[in-house]
Design a protein around this motif. Structure first.
Motif, short mmCIF file in Angstrom:
data_model
loop_
_atom_site.label_atom_id
_atom_site.label_comp_id
_atom_site.label_asym_id
_atom_site.label_seq_id
_atom_site.Cartn_x
_atom_site.Cartn_y
_atom_site.Cartn_z
N UNK A 52 16.36 -28.75 21.68
CA UNK A 52 15.04 -28.18 21.40
C UNK A 52 13.96 -29.26 21.39
N UNK A 53 14.27 -30.41 20.78
CA UNK A 53 13.29 -31.49 20.74
C UNK A 53 13.01 -32.03 22.14
N UNK A 54 14.04 -32.18 22.95
CA UNK A 54 13.84 -32.66 24.32
C UNK A 54 13.01 -31.66 25.12
N UNK A 55 13.27 -30.38 24.94
CA UNK A 55 12.46 -29.36 25.60
C UNK A 55 11.01 -29.39 25.15
N UNK A 56 10.80 -29.64 23.86
CA UNK A 56 9.43 -29.74 23.34
C UNK A 56 8.72 -30.95 23.92
N UNK A 57 9.42 -32.07 24.04
CA UNK A 57 8.82 -33.27 24.64
C UNK A 57 8.43 -33.00 26.08
N UNK A 59 7.75 -30.07 27.57
CA UNK A 59 6.71 -29.07 27.78
C UNK A 59 5.39 -29.41 27.10
N UNK A 60 5.44 -29.95 25.89
CA UNK A 60 4.21 -30.17 25.14
C UNK A 60 3.81 -31.63 25.03
N UNK A 61 4.73 -32.54 25.29
CA UNK A 61 4.40 -33.95 25.22
C UNK A 61 4.90 -34.60 23.94
#
Length: 132
Positions: A52-57, A59-61
């Motif tokens: 989830x954290x990698x996906x957040x990085x 998509x959102x930076x």
């Protein structure tokens, strides 16, 4: 990113393997239930959090992803107050306001669009969208 995480976990495992037998004695097998619980908690809890954290990085930076770390204590304080009737003092409220203000100030601002650019090119790719 994955390599750095793997190296950190490998170093921590090596340190633990070298120190633990001297500090606490030889380990014993806790049983299949405990081993299964450890595997599920490690794979689901930690593994899912990393994904989830990698996906957040992606998509959102990184600025938004790092803000999650600062907002977590706010959630834990709010949930503790709501479900466990824990007291919330003025200092916790002031700290929460500071955290929210800091997160708001560090959020990236969207780039201003020239007037009429959206209407002139309705099929233009959105930010973050892949162009084929």
């Amino acid at each position: 990113m994955v390599t750095l995480s793997a190296v950190q976990i490998a170093c921590a495992t090596a340190e633990l393997a070298a120190i633990a037998p001297f500090a606490a004695g030889a380990p014993h097998w806790p049983g299949a239930g405990a081993a299964g619980a450890l595997l599920v908690l490690g794979a689901v809890g930690t593994g899912l959090a990393y994904l989830l954290n990698l996906g957040l990085v992606r998509t959102a930076g990184t600025a938004v992803a790092s803000a999650v770390t600062y907002v977590m204590p706010l959630w834990s304080t709010a949930l503790g107050a709501a479900f466990l009737a824990e007291p919330v003092g003025w200092n916790a409220l002031a700290g929460g306001v500071l955290v929210i203000a800091a997160v708001a100030l560090t959020r990236p601002r969207p780039a201003p669009r020239p007037a009429g650019s959206a209407a002139a090119t309705p099929d233009a790719p959105r930010p973050g969208q892949r162009v084929r």
